[in-house]
Design an enzyme around this catalytic site. Structure first.
Site, short mmCIF file in Angstrom:
data_model
loop_
_atom_site.label_atom_id
_atom_site.label_comp_id
_atom_site.label_asym_id
_atom_site.label_seq_id
_atom_site.Cartn_x
_atom_site.Cartn_y
_atom_site.Cartn_z
N LYS A 136 20.45 7.05 8.38
CA LYS A 136 21.91 7.04 8.27
C LYS A 136 22.40 8.17 7.37
O LYS A 136 23.48 8.73 7.60
CB LYS A 136 22.41 5.70 7.74
CG LYS A 136 21.97 4.50 8.57
CD LYS A 136 22.13 4.73 10.07
CE LYS A 136 21.50 3.63 10.89
NZ LYS A 136 20.03 3.66 10.98
N LYS A 157 0.81 -1.23 0.00
CA LYS A 157 0.00 0.00 0.00
C LYS A 157 0.84 1.27 0.00
O LYS A 157 0.36 2.34 -0.39
CB LYS A 157 -0.94 0.01 1.20
CG LYS A 157 -0.26 0.10 2.55
CD LYS A 157 -1.28 0.13 3.68
CE LYS A 157 -0.61 0.21 5.05
NZ LYS A 157 -1.59 0.25 6.16
N HIS A 203 48.87 -2.71 9.12
CA HIS A 203 49.26 -1.75 10.15
C HIS A 203 49.25 -0.35 9.53
O HIS A 203 49.68 -0.17 8.40
CB HIS A 203 50.66 -2.08 10.68
CG HIS A 203 51.10 -1.18 11.78
ND1 HIS A 203 50.64 -1.32 13.08
CD2 HIS A 203 51.94 -0.11 11.78
CE1 HIS A 203 51.20 -0.39 13.83
NE2 HIS A 203 51.99 0.36 13.06
#
Length: 461
Positions: free
Chosen positions: A49, A33, A442
């Site tokens: 978001k 709907k 790293h």
């Protein structure tokens, strides 16, 4: 009465099932709907978001002086970006509708409908009935608005559906609830100048998270909001344009919190009562969700259920996964099992929260032994580059097999970090695999997860 091969009742993630079935040659009816795309695209994770990212950018500018950069915000075009976000998503929903109407073997009914028997629906507007050999129920959920709070029905309150469309941030916002919706929207509005008060009946905010994470987040949120945990809202009243919520603790302490707007963020409930499911033989749980088996089948032959209405996660990503299972089982007649092992989730506030697997309290309740490893974000090299002063990752593992049972992260990009552990849990990797075998780039933030795994002791202390 029109006969179809398949009726998909609900156009959220269900729309992908309908399209896949039509592509397989099944004469398919898709019933929705509202706008296609459902809650997530139109009223949930997509708009929230997108709006929260505006808050993140504003806060990055405000904090630029930590990096020796002088920056100021000259103007915030709040209403403009709210309208732009919602318009962009409305266009996406409209495009979905256009595409569906052009697909072969697919008929779109963008109208309100209800069940009249196990595999027959009626269009409310005109009384037309349509039946099918197979039915997928994907009718979603809606915000909970409790009847037990005196006066709530007499004031103009907001739900998350409304809050994401406000074009002016309120001066003062009172939020009923302390879950992820309350946390995210509270952060968003506070970032644009709103004084936010949160009223939560549990002892912490985001109380479904691991206790340590919930406590840490509550402490951080209390620095920017007026937080009242351990209090249940009992009444709401409006006077001279001001809404006042009265809440009580178990020991009788009472607080009264006032604001210009009231947001009810007390969770979501399945839409089973709004589609006349009582006209069918489909069984529901005590909480009103449709009961399904491991293949997402209901107790009625050739009737399946998925998404929020089936309560297998109530996340868009779990709904997407259910959609894939549904396509295989309904459109391709396979027997695929839905495996929700290692279903992660994230809370997109500041700091972010990411979690997968068991919490400590769940393991304690089950009586299962476990060991815990923990690492602070500040123990990583990247934290120095990002100037982080909070955040941690904790890993729960079986003391004998060393398999990971759960992982909980609060801090920078926790929503991404949690996915290092998600496949490990799903496929049985151990903390030692992540700590000693997997090579971490790293100085990436993922090393906080590695350090947490290294911290897991060899045995229960």
């Amino acid at each position: 009465m029109t006969q179809f091969d398949l009726i998909v009742f609900g156009g959220g993630t269900g729309n992908t099932v309908a399209s896949a079935a039509a592509a397989e040659g099944l004469e398919t009816a898709l019933v929705e709907k509202g706008p296609l795309g459902g809650l997530c695209l139109n009223r949930g994770c997509n708009p929230s978001k997108m709006l929260i990212q505006h808050a993140n950018v504003a806060n990055q500018v405000r904090n630029a002086d930590r990096f020796g950069i002088d920056a100021t915000i000259d103007e915030i075009r709040f209403g403009e970006f709210v309208r732009a976000v919602n318009a962009e998503l409305a266009d996406a929903a409209s495009s979905k509708e256009t595409n569906k109407r052009e697909e072969e073997h697919l008929t779109l009914f963008q109208q309100e409908a209800r069940f009249v028997d196990d595999r027959t629906i009626e269009i409310v507007e005109n009384g037309e009935t349509h039946t099918a050999e197979k039915v997928v129920i994907a009718a979603g959920s809606r915000p909970v608005v409790p009847d037990a709070i005196d006066g709530l029905a007499d004031v103009d309150y907001l739900t998350s559906d409304d809050a994401i469309r406000l074009e002016t941030p309120p001066d003062r916002l009172v939020v009923l609830g302390g879950g992820y919706i309350a946390a995210e929207l509270g952060y968003f509005f506070e970032s644009f100048g709103t004084d936010v008060a949160l009223i939560e009946m549990e002892d912490s905010l985001v109380s479904r998270e691991d206790d340590e994470v919930a406590a840490a987040f509550t402490e951080i949120a209390a620095d920017r909001h007026d937080v009242h945990t351990g209090h249940r809202a009992s009444s709401v009243a409006k006077s001279d344009g001001e809404i006042t919520v009265t809440a009580e603790s178990e020991n009788g302490d009472e607080v009264a919190v006032s604001g210009d707007e009231l947001l009810v963020a007390l969770g979501r409930r399945p839409n089973t009562d709004g589609i006349d499911l009582d006209a069918t033989s489909v069984e529901t749980t005590d909480a009103g969700f449709i009961a399904t088996d491991e293949r997402l089948r209901t107790n009625v032959e050739n009737v399946w259920a998925m998404g929020d209405i089936a309560d297998n996660g109530m996340f868009k990503h779990s709904g997407d996964y259910e959609g894939e299972v549904m396509i295989d089982n309904v459109a391709r007649e396979s027997e695929r099992v839905a495996d929700f092992t290692a279903l992660p989730h994230a809370v997109f506030t500041e700091p972010q929260i990411g979690a997968v697997g068991e919490t400590e309290s769940a393991l304690d309740d089950s009586g299962r032994e476990y060991v815990v490893g923990r690492a602070e974000f500040t123990d990583t090299a990247m934290s120095r580059a990002l100037k982080l002063d909070h955040g941690f990752a904790k890993v729960l593992a079986d003391p004998d097999t060393r398999e990971i049972l759960g992982c909980h992260v609060i801090g920078h990009e926790a929503s991404m970090l949690i996915h290092e552990v998600t496949p490990a849990i799903r496929y049985g990797a151990t903390v030692d695999d992540l700590a000693n075998t997997l090579i971490h780039a790293h100085p990436s933030m993922s090393k906080v997860v590695m350090k947490a795994c290294k911290d897991v002791p060899e045995s229960v202390e």
